[in-house]
Motif scaffolding. Structure first.
Motif, short mmCIF file in Angstrom:
data_model
loop_
_atom_site.label_atom_id
_atom_site.label_comp_id
_atom_site.label_asym_id
_atom_site.label_seq_id
_atom_site.Cartn_x
_atom_site.Cartn_y
_atom_site.Cartn_z
N LYS A 119 -92.49 65.87 -56.34
CA LYS A 119 -93.11 65.80 -55.02
C LYS A 119 -93.03 64.39 -54.47
O LYS A 119 -93.05 63.41 -55.22
CB LYS A 119 -94.58 66.24 -55.08
N ILE A 173 -95.14 66.81 -60.41
CA ILE A 173 -93.96 67.63 -60.67
C ILE A 173 -94.35 69.09 -60.56
O ILE A 173 -95.35 69.52 -61.15
CB ILE A 173 -93.41 67.37 -62.09
N GLU A 174 -93.57 69.83 -59.81
CA GLU A 174 -93.76 71.28 -59.73
C GLU A 174 -92.63 71.93 -60.51
O GLU A 174 -91.46 71.59 -60.31
CB GLU A 174 -93.71 71.73 -58.27
N ARG A 232 -90.55 75.28 -61.43
CA ARG A 232 -90.29 76.63 -60.91
C ARG A 232 -89.08 77.23 -61.61
O ARG A 232 -88.06 76.57 -61.77
CB ARG A 232 -89.98 76.56 -59.41
N TYR A 253 -85.26 66.21 -57.87
CA TYR A 253 -85.33 67.40 -58.71
C TYR A 253 -84.53 67.19 -59.99
O TYR A 253 -83.63 66.35 -60.05
CB TYR A 253 -84.78 68.63 -57.97
N THR A 254 -84.87 67.98 -60.99
CA THR A 254 -84.10 68.06 -62.22
C THR A 254 -83.97 69.54 -62.54
O THR A 254 -84.96 70.27 -62.55
CB THR A 254 -84.81 67.32 -63.37
N LEU A 255 -82.74 69.98 -62.77
CA LEU A 255 -82.48 71.38 -63.07
C LEU A 255 -82.09 71.47 -64.54
O LEU A 255 -81.17 70.77 -64.99
CB LEU A 255 -81.35 71.89 -62.18
N ALA A 297 -79.60 66.51 -61.79
CA ALA A 297 -80.78 65.70 -61.51
C ALA A 297 -80.43 64.70 -60.41
O ALA A 297 -79.43 64.00 -60.52
CB ALA A 297 -81.24 64.95 -62.77
N MET A 354 -86.38 74.47 -62.34
CA MET A 354 -86.26 73.27 -61.53
C MET A 354 -87.57 72.52 -61.60
O MET A 354 -88.63 73.09 -61.35
CB MET A 354 -85.93 73.61 -60.08
N MET A 355 -87.46 71.25 -61.99
CA MET A 355 -88.60 70.35 -61.93
C MET A 355 -88.52 69.65 -60.57
O MET A 355 -87.61 68.86 -60.35
CB MET A 355 -88.55 69.33 -63.07
N ILE A 356 -89.42 69.99 -59.70
CA ILE A 356 -89.43 69.46 -58.34
C ILE A 356 -90.39 68.27 -58.31
O ILE A 356 -91.58 68.43 -58.58
CB ILE A 356 -89.87 70.53 -57.33
N ILE A 370 -90.28 67.05 -50.98
CA ILE A 370 -89.86 66.70 -52.33
C ILE A 370 -89.04 65.41 -52.30
O ILE A 370 -88.37 65.11 -51.32
CB ILE A 370 -89.11 67.84 -53.04
#
Length: 144
Positions: free
Chosen positions: A8, A110-111, A113, A81-83, A43, A4-6, A78
């Motif tokens: 912020k 972008i975080e 995880r 997000y993009t999964l 997304a 997951m691109m979180i 946040i």
């Protein structure tokens, strides 16, 4: 491997400032690349935390506490997000590096995880079987 691109939150996203048309077009182009590569799972952008609800559990076994937004720590909030599903951590990093500045004003962060696979969390065969049934039901509901 799923990641997951979180994205912020920024002061603008928390203020409800909508992205520019240029940023929307850049994000659409990026998402199209993810789709062509076969890695995009989901997304979405999120509304500001002022429309959010936070549920906390302040005491073990106690009642949950419901708190309406906004939430003051924007670095904890946040904005979207993009999964993605990729073959490696390195591939996930490369996709994250290609994402346009999510806020377009140099405030983007972008975080990245990794998402747990069910087998990482559960080892009991009965529990794994119940989880597989639930996931199959979800997929059937999507088709209906």
């Amino acid at each position: 491997m799923r990641f997951m691109m979180i994205v912020k939150a920024s002061t603008d996203s928390e203020a409800g400032v909508m992205p520019s048309q240029e940023l929307i077009e850049a994000m659409q182009k990026y998402n199209e690349e993810l789709v062509r590569a076969g890695v995009l799972l989901a997304a979405d952008g999120l509304q500001p935390s002022s429309n959010g609800i936070r549920i906390s559990y302040p005491e073990p076994g106690g009642k949950p506490k419901v708190i309406d937004g906004p939430f003051t720590e924007s670095k904890e909030v946040i904005a979207g997000y993009t999964l993605i599903e990729v073959k490696s951590r390195e591939e996930a990093i490369q996709w994250a590096l290609r994402m346009p500045d999510p806020h377009g004003y140099g405030q983007g962060q972008i975080e990245l995880r990794q998402v747990f696979d069910v087998e990482d969390l559960m080892t009991d065969p009965d529990t794994l079987e119940k989880e597989a049934v639930l996931r199959a039901q979800i997929e059937e509901q999507k088709k209906a």
